[in-house]
Write a protein that holds these residues in place. Structure first.
Motif, PDB file in Angstrom:
ATOM      1  N   LYS A 236      44.916  34.702  50.048  1.00 45.00           N
ATOM      2  CA  LYS A 236      44.106  33.705  49.340  1.00 45.00           C
ATOM      3  C   LYS A 236      44.690  33.429  47.960  1.00 45.00           C
ATOM      4  O   LYS A 236      44.833  32.268  47.555  1.00 45.00           O
ATOM      5  N   SER A 237      45.040  34.472  47.231  1.00 48.14           N
ATOM      6  CA  SER A 237      45.569  34.275  45.873  1.00 48.14           C
ATOM      7  C   SER A 237      46.834  33.432  45.908  1.00 48.14           C
ATOM      8  O   SER A 237      47.017  32.520  45.105  1.00 48.14           O
TER       9      SER A 237
ATOM     10  N   ARG B  79      47.699  29.471  44.504  1.00 50.75           N
ATOM     11  CA  ARG B  79      48.798  29.250  43.555  1.00 50.75           C
ATOM     12  C   ARG B  79      49.877  28.351  44.142  1.00 50.75           C
ATOM     13  O   ARG B  79      50.517  27.588  43.422  1.00 50.75           O
TER      14      ARG B  79
ATOM     15  N   THR C 181      38.667  32.261  41.491  1.00 52.62           N
ATOM     16  CA  THR C 181      40.093  32.091  41.196  1.00 52.62           C
ATOM     17  C   THR C 181      40.391  30.635  40.885  1.00 52.62           C
ATOM     18  O   THR C 181      41.038  30.311  39.887  1.00 52.62           O
TER      19      THR C 181
ATOM     20  N   ARG D 230      38.915  29.528  37.456  1.00 50.23           N
ATOM     21  CA  ARG D 230      39.548  30.095  36.251  1.00 50.23           C
ATOM     22  C   ARG D 230      40.991  29.609  36.096  1.00 50.23           C
ATOM     23  O   ARG D 230      41.425  29.317  34.993  1.00 50.23           O
TER      24      ARG D 230
ATOM     25  N   ARG E 234      35.271  34.654  29.774  1.00 48.27           N
ATOM     26  CA  ARG E 234      36.548  35.372  29.775  1.00 48.27           C
ATOM     27  C   ARG E 234      37.744  34.409  29.789  1.00 48.27           C
ATOM     28  O   ARG E 234      38.822  34.785  29.354  1.00 48.27           O
TER      29      ARG E 234
ATOM     30  N   ALA F 161      40.939  44.043  32.953  1.00 44.07           N
ATOM     31  CA  ALA F 161      42.095  43.868  33.836  1.00 44.07           C
ATOM     32  C   ALA F 161      41.749  42.758  34.814  1.00 44.07           C
ATOM     33  O   ALA F 161      41.023  42.982  35.782  1.00 44.07           O
ATOM     34  N   SER F 162      42.233  41.557  34.555  1.00 45.92           N
ATOM     35  CA  SER F 162      41.903  40.430  35.436  1.00 45.92           C
ATOM     36  C   SER F 162      43.097  39.510  35.600  1.00 45.92           C
ATOM     37  O   SER F 162      43.569  38.890  34.645  1.00 45.92           O
TER      38      SER F 162
ATOM     39  N   GLN G  73      43.004  36.785  37.176  1.00 51.27           N
ATOM     40  CA  GLN G  73      42.568  35.390  37.026  1.00 51.27           C
ATOM     41  C   GLN G  73      42.687  34.956  35.578  1.00 51.27           C
ATOM     42  O   GLN G  73      43.161  33.857  35.282  1.00 51.27           O
TER      43      GLN G  73
ATOM     44  N   ARG H   9      47.323  41.852  39.911  1.00 46.88           N
ATOM     45  CA  ARG H   9      48.225  41.105  40.812  1.00 46.88           C
ATOM     46  C   ARG H   9      49.098  40.144  40.007  1.00 46.88           C
ATOM     47  O   ARG H   9      48.612  39.487  39.077  1.00 46.88           O
TER      48      ARG H   9
ATOM     49  N   ILE I  52      40.882  45.795  43.890  1.00 45.83           N
ATOM     50  CA  ILE I  52      39.603  45.301  43.366  1.00 45.83           C
ATOM     51  C   ILE I  52      38.742  44.591  44.420  1.00 45.83           C
ATOM     52  O   ILE I  52      37.526  44.717  44.416  1.00 45.83           O
ATOM     53  N   ASP I  53      39.382  43.893  45.354  1.00 43.62           N
ATOM     54  CA  ASP I  53      38.581  43.168  46.346  1.00 43.62           C
ATOM     55  C   ASP I  53      38.252  44.017  47.574  1.00 43.62           C
ATOM     56  O   ASP I  53      37.515  43.575  48.457  1.00 43.62           O
TER      57      ASP I  53
ATOM     58  N   GLU J 167      33.937  45.770  36.918  1.00 41.64           N
ATOM     59  CA  GLU J 167      34.284  44.393  37.313  1.00 41.64           C
ATOM     60  C   GLU J 167      33.654  44.011  38.664  1.00 41.64           C
ATOM     61  O   GLU J 167      33.436  42.850  38.952  1.00 41.64           O
TER      62      GLU J 167
HETATM   63  C1  S3P Z   1      42.312  37.093  42.054  1.00 38.94           C
HETATM   64  C2  S3P Z   1      42.055  38.060  41.118  1.00 38.94           C
HETATM   65  C3  S3P Z   1      40.950  39.009  41.239  1.00 38.94           C
HETATM   66  C4  S3P Z   1      40.370  39.038  42.642  1.00 38.94           C
HETATM   67  C5  S3P Z   1      40.196  37.673  43.223  1.00 38.94           C
HETATM   68  C6  S3P Z   1      41.519  36.947  43.287  1.00 38.94           C
HETATM   69  C7  S3P Z   1      43.428  36.166  41.820  1.00 38.94           C
HETATM   70  O1  S3P Z   1      39.915  38.619  40.357  1.00 38.94           O
HETATM   71  O2  S3P Z   1      39.145  39.710  42.636  1.00 38.94           O
HETATM   72  O3  S3P Z   1      39.668  37.744  44.528  1.00 38.94           O
HETATM   73  O4  S3P Z   1      43.836  35.458  42.763  1.00 38.94           O
HETATM   74  O5  S3P Z   1      43.936  36.126  40.683  1.00 38.94           O
HETATM   75  P1  S3P Z   1      39.900  39.117  38.806  1.00 38.94           P
HETATM   76  O6  S3P Z   1      41.130  38.595  38.189  1.00 38.94           O
HETATM   77  O7  S3P Z   1      38.676  38.508  38.211  1.00 38.94           O
HETATM   78  O8  S3P Z   1      39.819  40.585  38.891  1.00 38.94           O
END
Ligand code: S3P
Length: 742
Positions: free
Chosen positions: A329-330, A334, A403, A406, A434, A474-475, A477, A502, A622-623, A646
């Protein structure tokens, strides 16, 4: 609220249908077909049609109106729109307060004016309506008992309409299998001008234009596919349609103006050999047409959002086989974002066709980017360059996706035009401070709702300045948001994270030729660069694979291979945690694809033991915690998680949502502000609430493998946001989860 009328109450009505054409006769035929217990009477100017109706067995009797109306309790006026007034004049002397009267006219303001002219006001027992169903055939012999089944009927009550009359009209249409909705007459006419009247006008016009040409016989001989599909409705009743266009003149002319502008844009594109303009219009239309189909089939997210889907997960099952879960998904988000802003064409394979990433794709289409697909995970993006996006016509809707919202906030802050970002109910509750705070430090102009929640209104044309920023959490996003804004800022933007998260944004930017430097916990990029599109292979999402990693780890006898999974070290916390718990997980066929590490993951059942989860692994998994909690519930001893606050601001408060569900199943646990303790052991079944969070729904589906009783999971429609074929893939390996719609 519309008063409730039990279905059986309809059987006490005597229904009088005035006008035994296609619509009226289909009401009569439909009532007979569903076993309606009351009488159906009919009146029509043409005696022959009445005789036909009687011989077809769809009506029980007829006669002059002054004999029929005293017997009737519910009248359906089904004559052409401009004939309704004379019917009402004939009915006026016989009008009773206990009578309920409705109509089926295709325009509503004109009918309301007729009613007002006859009575001087709108009687509260007159409920205007319009079934969105029909056929190009007309007359009593065209009657179809199922014409209204699974079709919409719009009723347009007035503020002072009688509630019980309205409920009786609802009951009539529901009995015929229709889905009844309410709206105002003006809105009805506006919507119908575009979705029904304009297409009929175009079909009539095209056929008439061709038919006038001398060689028409020849033309029609060759006019099969496209012509036939486009013009089917030109066979409709001319008088009825003349009336519709007379009655809905203003709205139809407005729709026609818009259409003429669209056609002339396409004309110019053809004249100028403008491939992009043509591809843009055609791909937007093609996508919209497919989307419309999913809406009609009730398979789209927006219709699902309102749908109440429950999973029933039987206790037990197997976990055996070889599967590939959908794309990451991430990376899917992107790939669209960077591909759109790159120069040249980006071809994406393995794109996740889930509702979240599809919303991102749609948002770029709305900003003028030509995107082909998705077809079987393949998407082709015709990049417009860093400054080539166009202002969208309305707000950009990103559904359930934090995602998307943000990351969009970052890249839209640097555009020349204003935008608004909206999302579904869950996203609207999630914190945006944030991203809004650092973006404001860069000079962005963003308004948010109270508590820094969506929607976000972003003002275009701002000059952004570089930012040097220590992330408070630590995010990935937030980090990505700042880097994307940094591409539009003057100078070098630096982001430091408290723990690794990530890094797909950094990798993909580098892959597209936009240099991002990394050292220690810092990522840096200079504004003003460019990207060049290229191929992207999106591996399977480890976050979706995680459900099956746990499923196999807890199910005796399990043996499963998950193919082509992305194993970027910033995402493999779930593997490290499961291995620490004693899971039998092996990475096979490890390779690098398009700058991202990929492997097949082989997992077999092994007894798990409780562990203290290493806090460094938290951002890397995290997920995956909802399903890791299920692993903990099946491990021997206690598992402790800390430093995971988080989790409380994800699609749901995942600590509490999981704790509530585990309490129902009898899994021993203690909730803390930043984590949880879970004691493994036997557990039972029951009904748990996913709170509309896809990962909670899937985690409890996995839990059922080892539960002693079935688990019912409520509110599961959102699984489609990240894992549209979760149920079929689960079934293919031996899990027993089924969806039911309330
Ligand atoms: C993601 C970052 C994570 C994750 C989300 C996808 C991303 O969120 O939980 O499902 O694609 O950058 P956070 O950055 O808020 O931790």
């Amino acid at each position: 609220m519309t008063a409730f009328v039990p279905a059986s109450a309809l059987d006490r009505e005597t229904v009088l249908v005035i006008g035994l054409g296609l619509m009226g006769a289909s009401v009569a035929a439909g009532l007979k077909a569903v076993g309606f217990g009351g009488r159906v009477l009919a009146s029509d100017r043409r005696e022959a049609d009445i005789q036909t109706g009687l011989s077809m067995g769809i009506i029980d009797g007829s006669g002059p109106l002054d004999e029929l109306i005293p017997q009737a309790t519910l009248v359906v006026i089904a004559v052409p729109v401009l004939a309704i007034e004379s019917v009402l004049e004939a009915m006026a002397p016989l009008w009773r307060d206990d009578l309920v009267v409705t109509d089926v006219g295709s325009t509503k303001q004109a009918v309301r004016q007729s009613v007002a002219r006859v009575f001087g006001y709108i009687p509260p027992n007159m409920i205007l309506g319009h079934p969105i169903a029909g056929s190009e055939r007309s007359g009593v012999t065209a009657a179809q008992a199922g014409l209204f089944e699974r079709h919409k009927v719009i009723v347009t009550p007035e503020a002072d309409s009688c509630r019980s009359a309205l409920a009786r009209v609802h009951a009539l249409w529901q009995r015929l299998g229709a889905d009844v909705l309410e709206m105002g007459v003006e809105r009805h006419d506006d919507v119908l001008a575009r979705t029904s009247h304009l297409p009929h006008l175009l079909a009539f016009s095209l056929v008439d234009t061709l038919a006038r040409q001398d060689e028409r016989l020849d033309i029609f001989r060759y006019a099969a596919g496209g012509f036939r599909d486009f013009t089917r409705i030109a066979g409709s009743d001319p008088v009825m349609w003349r009336d519709v266009f007379r009655a809905n003149k203003t709205a139809v002319l407005g729709a026609l103006d818009e259409f003429e502008q669209g056609v002339s844009r396409l004309r110019q594109a053809i004249e100028a050999d403008d491939d992009d303009a043509m591809l843009g219009a055609f791909s937007r239309a093609s996508h919209a047409r497919h989307y419309f189909e999913t809406l009609l089939n009730q398979a789209s997210y927006q219709s699902m959002e309102q749908r109440n889907i429950t999973y029933r997960a039987s206790a037990g099952g197997h976990v055996q086989g070889r599967i590939r879960v959908p794309g990451d998904k991430s990376m899917s988000h992107r790939s669209i974002m960077l591909g759109a802003l790159a120069d040249g064409v980006t071809e994406v394979d393995g794109f996740l066709e889930g509702e979240d990433s599809l919303a991102t794709l749609q948002a770029f289409r709305e900003m003028g980017v030509v995107i082909e697909g998705p077809h079987d995970g393949r998407v082709v993006i015709h990049g417009v360059g860093m400054h080539g996006l166009q202002a969208p016509a309305g707000a950009l809707y990103v559904g359930n996706s934090g995602t998307a919202m943000r990351l969009f906030a970052g890249l839209l802050a640097g555009q020349a035009f204003d935008t608004e970002l909206t999302g579904d109910a869950s996203l609207t509750r999630r914190p945006m401070g944030r991203v809004v705070d650092p973006l404001r430090l860069m000079g962005a102009h963003i308004e948010a709702s109270e508590g820094d929640r969506p929607p976000l209104r972003i003002k275009g044309g701002q000059v952004l300045q570089r930012l040097d920023y220590d992330l408070p959490m630590a995010s990935a996003q937030v980090k990505s948001c700042i880097l994307l804004a940094g591409m539009y800022a003057e100078g070098e933007t630096r982001v430091r994270e408290p723990a690794p998260t990530r890094d797909h944004t950094e990798r993909m930017l580098n892959g597209f030729g936009y240099p991002v430097e990394r050292s220690g916990n810092e990522a840096r990029l200079a504004g003003g660069g460019r990207m060049t599109g290229g191929p992207i292979d999106v591996p399977a999402d480890i976050s979706s694979a995680a459900f099956f990693l746990v499923a196999a780890s807890i199910t005796p006898g399990a043996d499963l291979v998950l193919e082509h999974v992305g194993v970027n070290p910033t995402r493999t916390g779930v593997i490290a945690i499961l291995q620490a718990m004693g899971a039998d997980l092996r990475l096979e066929n490890e390779r690098e694809v398009g700058g991202e590490p990929v492997a097949d993951i082989h997992v077999r059942y092994a007894p798990l033991k409780g562990v203290d989860i290493d806090p460094n692994q938290v951002p890397l998994a995290i997920d995956e915690f909802p399903v890791l909690f299920i692993a903990a519930a099946n491990a021997e001893g206690k598992t402790r998680l800390r430093g995971a606050e988080e989790l409380r601001v994800k699609e749901s408060d995942r600590i509490q949502a999981m704790a509530d569900g585990m309490a129902v199943l009898g899994i021993e646990h203690t909730v803390l502000e930043d984590g949880i303790d879970i004691v493994g052991g036997q557990y039972g079944g029951g009904t748990v609430d996913s709170l509309g969070d896809h990962r909670i729904a899937m985690a409890f589906s996995v839990a059922a493998l080892c539960a002693s009783e079935a688990i019912t999971i409520q509110d599961c429609a959102n699984v489609a946001t990240s894992f549209p074929d979760f149920l079929s893939l689960s079934a293919s390996i031996g899990m027993r989860v089924q969806a039911e719609e309330a």
